[in-house]
Design a protein around this motif. Structure first.
Motif, PDB file in Angstrom:
ATOM      1  N   GLY A   1       0.777  -1.228   0.000  1.00 49.38           N
ATOM      2  CA  GLY A   1       0.000   0.000   0.000  1.00 49.38           C
ATOM      3  C   GLY A   1       0.803   1.268   0.000  1.00 49.38           C
ATOM      4  O   GLY A   1       0.276   2.343  -0.256  1.00 49.38           O
ATOM      5  N   ASP A   2       2.118   1.188   0.354  1.00 46.61           N
ATOM      6  CA  ASP A   2       2.919   2.407   0.409  1.00 46.61           C
ATOM      7  C   ASP A   2       2.992   3.087  -0.949  1.00 46.61           C
ATOM      8  O   ASP A   2       2.914   4.305  -1.044  1.00 46.61           O
ATOM      9  CB  ASP A   2       4.339   2.093   0.908  1.00 46.61           C
ATOM     10  CG  ASP A   2       4.366   1.905   2.422  1.00 46.61           C
ATOM     11  OD1 ASP A   2       3.400   2.340   3.066  1.00 46.61           O
ATOM     12  OD2 ASP A   2       5.355   1.342   2.928  1.00 46.61           O
ATOM     13  N   ASP A   3       3.159   2.255  -2.005  1.00 50.39           N
ATOM     14  CA  ASP A   3       3.284   2.847  -3.322  1.00 50.39           C
ATOM     15  C   ASP A   3       1.994   3.537  -3.734  1.00 50.39           C
ATOM     16  O   ASP A   3       2.004   4.595  -4.339  1.00 50.39           O
ATOM     17  CB  ASP A   3       3.703   1.794  -4.352  1.00 50.39           C
ATOM     18  CG  ASP A   3       2.734   0.630  -4.422  1.00 50.39           C
ATOM     19  OD1 ASP A   3       1.966   0.449  -3.459  1.00 50.39           O
ATOM     20  OD2 ASP A   3       2.773  -0.090  -5.444  1.00 50.39           O
ATOM     21  N   SER A   4       0.819   2.928  -3.359  1.00 54.14           N
ATOM     22  CA  SER A   4      -0.447   3.533  -3.749  1.00 54.14           C
ATOM     23  C   SER A   4      -0.688   4.825  -2.978  1.00 54.14           C
ATOM     24  O   SER A   4      -1.290   5.760  -3.503  1.00 54.14           O
ATOM     25  CB  SER A   4      -1.595   2.548  -3.520  1.00 54.14           C
ATOM     26  OG  SER A   4      -1.710   2.204  -2.158  1.00 54.14           O
ATOM     27  N   ARG A   5      -0.244   4.907  -1.681  1.00 54.79           N
ATOM     28  CA  ARG A   5      -0.412   6.136  -0.922  1.00 54.79           C
ATOM     29  C   ARG A   5       0.418   7.258  -1.537  1.00 54.79           C
ATOM     30  O   ARG A   5      -0.031   8.398  -1.632  1.00 54.79           O
ATOM     31  CB  ARG A   5      -0.022   5.912   0.541  1.00 54.79           C
ATOM     32  CG  ARG A   5      -0.990   5.023   1.310  1.00 54.79           C
ATOM     33  CD  ARG A   5      -0.881   5.252   2.798  1.00 54.79           C
ATOM     34  NE  ARG A   5       0.475   4.993   3.298  1.00 54.79           N
ATOM     35  CZ  ARG A   5       0.899   3.822   3.719  1.00 54.79           C
ATOM     36  NH1 ARG A   5       0.084   2.776   3.670  1.00 54.79           N
ATOM     37  NH2 ARG A   5       2.108   3.671   4.185  1.00 54.79           N
ATOM     38  N   ALA A   6       1.636   6.934  -1.942  1.00 51.10           N
ATOM     39  CA  ALA A   6       2.476   7.945  -2.580  1.00 51.10           C
ATOM     40  C   ALA A   6       1.868   8.393  -3.899  1.00 51.10           C
ATOM     41  O   ALA A   6       1.831   9.589  -4.211  1.00 51.10           O
ATOM     42  CB  ALA A   6       3.881   7.386  -2.798  1.00 51.10           C
ATOM     43  N   ALA A   7       1.371   7.424  -4.676  1.00 50.58           N
ATOM     44  CA  ALA A   7       0.742   7.764  -5.951  1.00 50.58           C
ATOM     45  C   ALA A   7      -0.494   8.629  -5.730  1.00 50.58           C
ATOM     46  O   ALA A   7      -0.780   9.543  -6.512  1.00 50.58           O
ATOM     47  CB  ALA A   7       0.379   6.494  -6.706  1.00 50.58           C
ATOM     48  N   ALA A   8      -1.220   8.360  -4.637  1.00 51.18           N
ATOM     49  CA  ALA A   8      -2.413   9.148  -4.349  1.00 51.18           C
ATOM     50  C   ALA A   8      -2.051  10.589  -4.022  1.00 51.18           C
ATOM     51  O   ALA A   8      -2.765  11.525  -4.407  1.00 51.18           O
ATOM     52  CB  ALA A   8      -3.183   8.520  -3.192  1.00 51.18           C
ATOM     53  N   LEU A   9      -0.941  10.790  -3.289  1.00 46.38           N
ATOM     54  CA  LEU A   9      -0.485  12.139  -2.992  1.00 46.38           C
ATOM     55  C   LEU A   9      -0.198  12.916  -4.278  1.00 46.38           C
ATOM     56  O   LEU A   9      -0.609  14.069  -4.439  1.00 46.38           O
ATOM     57  CB  LEU A   9       0.773  12.094  -2.127  1.00 46.38           C
ATOM     58  CG  LEU A   9       0.596  11.877  -0.629  1.00 46.38           C
ATOM     59  CD1 LEU A   9       1.959  11.725   0.031  1.00 46.38           C
ATOM     60  CD2 LEU A   9      -0.173  13.020  -0.001  1.00 46.38           C
ATOM     61  N   ILE A  10       0.505  12.259  -5.183  1.00 46.14           N
ATOM     62  CA  ILE A  10       0.825  12.901  -6.455  1.00 46.14           C
ATOM     63  C   ILE A  10      -0.445  13.185  -7.241  1.00 46.14           C
ATOM     64  O   ILE A  10      -0.608  14.251  -7.841  1.00 46.14           O
ATOM     65  CB  ILE A  10       1.792  12.021  -7.268  1.00 46.14           C
ATOM     66  CG1 ILE A  10       3.149  11.930  -6.556  1.00 46.14           C
ATOM     67  CG2 ILE A  10       1.979  12.572  -8.676  1.00 46.14           C
ATOM     68  CD1 ILE A  10       4.126  10.963  -7.194  1.00 46.14           C
ATOM     69  N   SER A  11      -1.375  12.237  -7.236  1.00 42.71           N
ATOM     70  CA  SER A  11      -2.618  12.421  -7.983  1.00 42.71           C
ATOM     71  C   SER A  11      -3.423  13.593  -7.444  1.00 42.71           C
ATOM     72  O   SER A  11      -3.917  14.435  -8.207  1.00 42.71           O
ATOM     73  CB  SER A  11      -3.443  11.131  -7.918  1.00 42.71           C
ATOM     74  OG  SER A  11      -4.654  11.288  -8.632  1.00 42.71           O
TER      75      SER A  11
END
Length: 284
Positions: free
Chosen positions: A4-14
């Motif tokens: 989930g860490d990668d998806s949280r980071a991607a969500a921040l960017i999104s």
């Protein structure tokens, strides 16, 4: 990397990219990724693999996003800008170097292909020092002088000379366009202010609200600086010397006319990568 860490980071960017898009920042996702890299000092691929560290420091990223959304230029946020082959430090005291201005360096190399043919360069309105330092990087036997009206701007140009290993071949002077230098140069370069005063409010907000107005305001018709600079070139140019000046879109005829009135010859009008006539090459 935990799940989930990668998806949280991607969500921040999104979320940041949506925020920037809504505020009229072009290429919002690209800008969000660059701000993410700026906040953590690592490429996004590293960041996606270190979610815990990213989650601990989201405030820094959020601050960058808010400032960029308000229109602050990316170069001022990072303090860095590339020009030609150089890495430059930039501050709000200096105009941000632009790729269009590299047209002047290209013209110089075209007209003086022998790297031993230039021994002295003058840059009028040096700003960050980008033009002078780019020229010195291409002509290893040359010494250069950068002139600027503002002491803080001249100090920033001097710092960039040090950063790029060119300080021993560059000097910077606080002076006006027309102040006598009592010297002649093989090459005179200048990117002076050329925006008509009434057009300034219509510039992009990250330009008009953040970049130094004195580096943009060209007077009522945008040509004030050329009327000051061009008549001095006969005293500043060495025999067979060249002057290369940048100007705004559609100003080539007026600048050429000022040159003709001063007894200078137009060698070439140069197009930038977009096909826009961007600079003029003059000789005695």
């Amino acid at each position: 990397m935990t799940p989930g860490d990668d998806s949280r980071a991607a969500a921040l960017i999104s979320r940041a990219s949506v925020y920037l898009d809504e505020r009229g920042i072009e290429q919002g996702r690209r800008e969000a990724r660059l701000l993410f890299e700026l906040a953590y000092g690592k490429e996004v691929s590293w960041q996606l693999a270190h979610g815990d560290e990213i989650m601990a420091e989201t405030g820094l990223f959020a601050g960058f996003v808010r400032r960029r959304g308000a229109g602050e230029p990316m170069a001022y946020l990072s303090g860095k800008k590339g020009f030609w082959t150089l890495d430059l430090d930039v501050t709000p005291d200096t105009l941000i170097p632009r790729g269009d201005t590299e047209t002047l360096v290209e013209a110089l190399l075209r007209h003086r292909p022998d790297r031993r043919s230039v021994s002295s360069v003058l840059d009028l309105g040096t700003g960050s020092g980008c033009l002078l330092l780019a020229a010195l990087s291409e002509y290893p036997q040359a010494f250069g002088v950068g002139v600027d009206r503002a002491e803080r701007t001249a100090r920033q140009a001097r710092k960039n000379a040090v950063l790029n290993g060119l300080a021993s071949r560059a000097d910077f002077v606080v002076a006006d366009w027309g102040d006598p230098l009592n010297a002649c140069f093989d090459v005179v370069l200048s990117n002076p202010p050329y925006i008509p005063k009434d057009d300034l409010p219509g510039l992009m907000k990250d330009v008009v609200a953040y970049e130094p107005g004195a580096a943009l305001d060209g007077g009522d018709d945008g040509l004030d600086a050329y009327r000051q600079i061009i008549p001095t070139l006969s005293d500043l140019l060495a025999p067979q010397g060249l002057a290369i000046l940048e100007f705004g879109i559609g100003q080539e005829k007026e600048v050429a006319a000022i040159a003709g009135q001063s007894g200078l010859s137009v060698v070439e009008c140069c197009k930038d990568l977009a096909g826009i006539i961007r600079a003029i090459v003059l000789s005695l």
